[in-house]
Design an enzyme around this catalytic site. Structure first.
Site, PDB file in Angstrom:
ATOM      1  N   THR A 112      -1.137  -3.773   5.737  1.00 35.18           N
ATOM      2  CA  THR A 112      -1.406  -4.762   6.790  1.00 35.18           C
ATOM      3  C   THR A 112      -0.666  -6.065   6.510  1.00 35.18           C
ATOM      4  OG1 THR A 112      -3.587  -3.793   7.192  1.00 35.18           O
ATOM      5  CG2 THR A 112      -3.225  -6.026   7.982  1.00 35.18           C
ATOM      6  N   ASN A 157     -10.580  -1.673  -0.787  1.00 34.00           N
ATOM      7  CA  ASN A 157      -9.837  -2.732  -0.096  1.00 34.00           C
ATOM      8  C   ASN A 157     -10.822  -3.612   0.654  1.00 34.00           C
ATOM      9  OD1 ASN A 157      -8.037  -4.325   1.274  1.00 34.00           O
ATOM     10  ND2 ASN A 157      -7.048  -2.670   2.387  1.00 34.00           N
ATOM     11  N   SER A 160      -9.621  -3.493   4.787  1.00 30.74           N
ATOM     12  CA  SER A 160      -9.021  -2.196   5.089  1.00 30.74           C
ATOM     13  C   SER A 160      -8.989  -1.949   6.593  1.00 30.74           C
ATOM     14  CB  SER A 160      -9.833  -1.087   4.406  1.00 30.74           C
ATOM     15  OG  SER A 160      -9.315   0.175   4.738  1.00 30.74           O
ATOM     16  N   SER A 161      -7.822  -1.559   7.105  1.00 26.50           N
ATOM     17  CA  SER A 161      -7.708  -1.196   8.520  1.00 26.50           C
ATOM     18  C   SER A 161      -8.420   0.124   8.741  1.00 26.50           C
ATOM     19  CB  SER A 161      -6.235  -1.077   8.929  1.00 26.50           C
ATOM     20  OG  SER A 161      -5.567  -2.290   8.774  1.00 26.50           O
ATOM     21  N   GLU A 393      -5.697   9.169   0.925  1.00 26.75           N
ATOM     22  CA  GLU A 393      -6.478   8.827  -0.251  1.00 26.75           C
ATOM     23  C   GLU A 393      -7.355  10.012  -0.626  1.00 26.75           C
ATOM     24  OE1 GLU A 393      -8.569   5.239   0.538  1.00 26.75           O
ATOM     25  OE2 GLU A 393      -6.853   4.327   1.521  1.00 26.75           O
TER      26      GLU A 393
END
Length: 995
Positions: A112, A157, A160-161, A393
């Site tokens: 991002t 994160n 996180s998106s 992931e």
């Protein structure tokens, strides 16, 4: 060039293609480590950029850095996200080919942030105008809005998106960004209702509660405590040290305004966000029969108001579902578990559809709408796309959506293969997941649709029956004894390019169905919230077609995305997370080795080394290097491929160093390209380009000479027309004098524009030409009216009242009484007598009548003319003559026949009253030191402006019925008032003004 690059950057190699041991993963990671320790976070693999998240601010993103990379050859500066951005931009401009930048990596690797840096680079370095600046601002401000509604804190994160995002930036023919469009896919709606331990819901919920104003929270029915909301407590992580929800809230509100959201849009949007929190707090109880009922009516009241729906209808829809049996619609009650699921499904549907509306709203604001450029834009506009890819992931429990198989396969397709390279082709996994009828998605959809008791376990069994023989599929049932010890009975395993990944089937069917009961849709369709009316289309209620499953939506979104990517020239940014603790300076070799593997970086390096280090279209290559060969300089008239072949043979390229394709040349070794660039730099001397310089100079001098000649012709023509117009200036308008007359008029108007009067007292005005006399007079009147209007707008009510009184005094006394000019600069006062000057008994005698004005006067007896001190009081209806504590005389305004005053500077005046009135003994003779003010007040209060007579010589007055008295006025050196021998009252007044 190679030496120049080494001199600039002595830490490791800045392009992995230059690694001596390019097949060694150890050497690859060691090079990453060396550069990371020196804060060199960027490294190339050919044209692919590898970025390692530093977890700290680096001073490499300033405007000076942007200018350093602007317009510079890709390999002439050290690796940077700006270099990739500029290379894509210049390729778009020079080659007229749409570009795209694929930014990939796992959560927390900096994808991002990388996309933000690209946007910031274009915002600063691209051409700008007022319209373009607005687009730039909106492009940049779309980030905090999308992050607030689409990002969340996860274990790996803090930002996180939780959705896939592809953004197109549109550029016009000048290379300026003039619009944009965002494509979003697969928002993680399940996060709205559930978060794993240590994770949070979407940022916007916390920002609203922490940063929202008290009045706003009160209107939304919210408390400033996230622990009060069931949808925010499941992750047990209300606060994050790296996130300031309060300041982020301010940024989001500002961004919404910049993007173009109205106050009504923001209000409706926040109503929806608050309603999701209230939905989460709706609790259910169970009756003896097992049917659910709502135990929190307060939440229903808030929801009814915020969503604009009927509370009773919503209440019923949350505890019942509508079914159709034999053509008849029935309401079936839900148990507690079903009601909770229905509530959560509604929350996810509301948030998910609102997020889609939000993206569409942003797209509307980014759309290029200027009419004058539409045709030009459609022909000459180009696009650069930014793709922020979901990271692959590997967790303990994974979902099949985690994989970006198709995207990885596209990367392999877009990389040219020089010779056979051993790398894992992920297409076999893509087919296993996506193949029609027998892929995992098709089996999942089929299991969701089939009648009977379908469950996650039956889905797993169906997989085992259908794809159990696939070499890349394994389940607990199909595994050997050793593998069964590490696999759950509800898991299956896929052999990805990233390695072996286990997926738990728990929740697969529910998440894939993601159904919303029909009656809940009906309630939302009746909402008065303007956003929800767009999100829930009434046509859905009549459409009997089953909605697409989540898996199919995801598959279609990726197919559409792939179609877009394959139509553009790609650039790649691979983001790597150095450690899981998000600590600056920490390099976790095990974690990084894992990412290098699943990002396919070693395979990418092998493809680049085995394939090519440089590729360019024939026309681009020939244009850049044609000056190195006499046969191709200055122009090549034959086929492009022949020209390139001639050029490379002259340069001494060996056959193994290059290949000629259908439209491009492919150069295998970086040193070959560097040698070519060095040769280009060596011959870049003045004598080499002498002929070109002479040609350019001659061309430019010709342009300058033609411009000068054109200016002289225009000047001569202007002078000629001006002289002829002057000669015919007195004639009617004709072709010979129209230019001159227009110029004269223009000159007068411009002179008038520069010398307009500044105040109403300024009477200056330029002299107009004969043709504009009437126009000038109209303009002068308009100008005066405008100045008077402006002046009147600025005066206060008190000053307006003062001016009105002065106007009345001017109307009565101007040029008629000697002491009027001396009264003009003196302001009239409200009264000459204060409360303490008037006896309380007098005030009591006045009763309800309010005193408007009071002044001390001298009264002269009608018979002996003896002077007596008195007070004259004006009320709304009468004049009162007061002696100490007594009201000596009252004269109603209606009974006042007139007022007489002399033309000299004395203060004498006579109030004439009817002699028939028994209450009045005769006319009243008075003297005041403020005669102009006093009589003006009397005239206004009594409405007797036209009843004041200004006499010269003498004034006659009634002493009693049938008997008159006379006051004689003469000029003298000082004021004297006395009874004359002839029985008259003699007044001698100094002459102040010779009228």
């Amino acid at each position: 060039m190679e030496s120049a690059l080494t001199a600039r950057d002595r830490v490791g190699v800045q392009d992995f293609v230059l690694l001596e041991n390019h097949t060694s993963e150890v050497a690859f990671i060691e090079n990453l480590r060396k550069r990371f320790k020196e804060n060199l976070i960027y490294t190339y693999i050919g044209s692919v950029l590898v970025s390692v998240n530093p977890y700290k601010d680096l001073e490499i993103y300033t405007k000076q850095h942007m200018e350093r990379y602007r317009g510079v050859n890709f390999y002439e500066v050290s690796p940077h996200i700006y270099a990739v951005s500029d290379n894509a931009y210049r390729s778009m401009r020079t080659e007229r080919r749409d570009q795209c930048m694929l930014i990939s990596g796992e959560s927390g690797a900096g994808k991002t942030e990388a996309s933000k840096k690209v946007l910031q680079y274009y915002a600063v370095t691209c051409p700008a105008s007022e319209q373009v600046q607005t687009v730039k601002d909106r492009l940049l401000q779309s980030n905090p809005v999308l992050e607030a509604f689409g990002n969340a804190k996860t274990l790996r994160n803090d930002n996180s998106s939780r959705f896939g995002k592809y953004m197109d930036i549109q550029f016009d023919f000048r290379g300026a960004p003039v619009g944009g469009h965002i494509l979003n896919y697969l928002l993680e709606k399940s996060r709205v209702v559930h978060q794993s331990h240590g994770e949070r819901n979407f940022h916007i919920f916390y920002q609203l509660i922490e940063g929202g104003e008290e009045d706003l929270l009160r209107r939304l029915g919210l408390e400033r405590n996230t622990q009060q909301y069931q949808y925010l407590v499941k992750g047990n992580c209300p606060k994050v040290s790296s996130i300031n929800d309060r300041s982020d809230w301010k940024l989001v509100r500002k961004a919404l305004s910049v993007i173009g959201f109205s106050d009504d849009d923001v209000e409706e949007l926040l109503n929806i966000i608050a309603s999701v929190l209230h939905l989460g707090n709706v609790q259910f109880g169970g009756e003896d029969s097992g049917n659910a009922y709502i135990t929190t009516d307060t939440q229903i009241k808030y929801l009814a108001r915020l969503l604009g729906v009927d509370g009773s209808v919503l209440k019923e829809a949350l505890t019942h579902k509508k079914i159709t049996a034999k053509g008849e619609e029935l309401m079936s009650p839900l148990n507690q578990e079903q009601a909770s699921s229905a509530r959560d499904a509604l929350s996810k549907a509301i948030y998910g559809r609102t997020f889609t509306w939000l993206v569409n709203k942003i797209n509307d604001s980014l759309a290029f709408k200027t009419a004058s450029y539409i045709q030009t834009l459609s022909k000459n506009a180009s696009v650069i796309g930014l793709l922020d890819i979901y990271g692959f992931e590997v967790f303990q429990n994974n979902r099949w959506e985690e994989s970006n198989c198709g995207l990885y396969y596209s990367i392999a397709l877009l990389c040219f293969q020089w010779e056979p390279v051993q790398y894992f082709n992920n297409k076999i996994i893509c087919d296993l997941v996506e193949e029609k009828f027998k892929g995992i998605i098709s089996i999942l959809d089929e299991e969701c649709l089939r009648p009977g008791d379908a469950s996650d376990i039956t889905f797993l069994e169906k997989l085992e029956d259908t794809v159990g023989g696939h070499v890349h599929f394994l389940s607990h049932k199909l595994a050997d004894g050793k593998t069964r010890k590490v696999m759950g009975r509800d898991e299956f395993r896929l052999l990805h390019y990233a390695g072996e990944v286990n997926y738990s089937v728990n929740g697969f069917l529910d998440k894939n169905n993601d159904l919303l009961f029909r009656n809940l849709k009906e309630v939302m369709c009746m909402s008065e919230n303007k956003i929800l009316t767009q999100c829930f289309d009434r046509e859905e209620l009549t459409d009997r077609k089953r909605p697409e499953t989540t898996a199919t939506q995801f598959k279609n979104s990726l197919a559409k995305l792939m179609e877009i990517l394959m139509s553009k020239e790609p650039s790649y940014v691979r983001c790597i997370k150095p450690n899981d603790a998000k600590q600056a300076g920490r390099f976790d070799e095990v974690l990084i080795r894992h990412q290098v593997k699943y990002l396919g970086l070693m395979e990418n390096l092998r493809v680049r080394r085995a394939g090519f280090a440089y590729r360019r279209r024939y026309e681009v290559f020939l244009q850049r290097y044609k000056s190195l060969c006499p046969d191709t300089w200055p122009n090549w008239d034959g086929r492009l491929v022949d020209g390139v072949s001639t050029l490379v043979k002259h340069l001494g390229y060996k056959p193994e160093e290059y290949k000629l394709g259908r439209s491009k040349i492919f150069i295998r070794f970086p040193k070959t390209l560097f040698a070519t660039e060095d040769a280009l730099e060596e011959i870049a001397q003045p004598f080499v380009y002498r002929s070109a310089a002479i040609l350019i100079q001659a061309w430019w001098r010709g342009i300058l000479a033609r411009r000068r000649a054109q200016r002289r012709r225009e000047a001569a023509d202007t002078i000629r027309r001006f002289i002829k117009g002057f000669m015919y200036r007195h004639q009617p308008r004709c072709p010979e004098n129209e230019y001159f007359l227009d110029y004269v008029r223009y000159s007068f108007l411009m002179k008038l524009h520069r010398n307009l009067p500044k105040t109403v007292l300024d009477k200056s005005w330029p002299t107009p030409p004969p043709a504009l006399i009437e126009t000038s007079e109209h303009l002068r009147k308009l100008c005066m009216q405008n100045m008077v209007w402006k002046y009147c707008k600025t005066i206060s009510p008190e000053w307006k009242h003062q001016l009105e009184q002065k106007m009345v005094a001017s109307e009565i006394f101007k040029d008629k009484k000697d002491n009027y000019p001396q009264s003009v600069p003196k302001l009239f006062v409200g009264t000459r007598l204060n409360g303490e000057d008037i006896n309380p008994k007098v005030l009591q005698a006045l009763g309800t009548e309010k005193m408007k004005y009071g002044v001390p006067v001298t009264k002269y007896d009608r018979k002996g003319y003896k002077a007596r001190a008195r007070q004259m009081l004006l009320t709304g209806s009468s004049v009162f003559i007061v002696e100490d504590t007594k009201l000596k005389q009252r004269i109603d305004y209606s009974a006042l026949k007139g007022i007489s005053v002399s033309s000299l500077s004395d203060g004498m005046f006579v109030l004439h009253v009817p002699c028939e009135d028994n209450k009045q003994k005769g006319d009243v003779v008075l003297q005041s030191d403020h005669v102009i003010e006093t009589l003006t007040k009397v005239a206004i209060c009594a409405d007797k402006i036209n009843s004041i007579n200004i006499n010269q010589g003498s004034i006659k007055f009634t002493v009693s019925q049938g008997k008159e008295g006379i006051i004689d006025f003469t000029s003298g050196s000082e004021l004297l008032i006395a009874k004359a021998k002839n029985g008259h009252l003699s007044v001698t007044a100094p002459r102040l003004n010779s009228r």
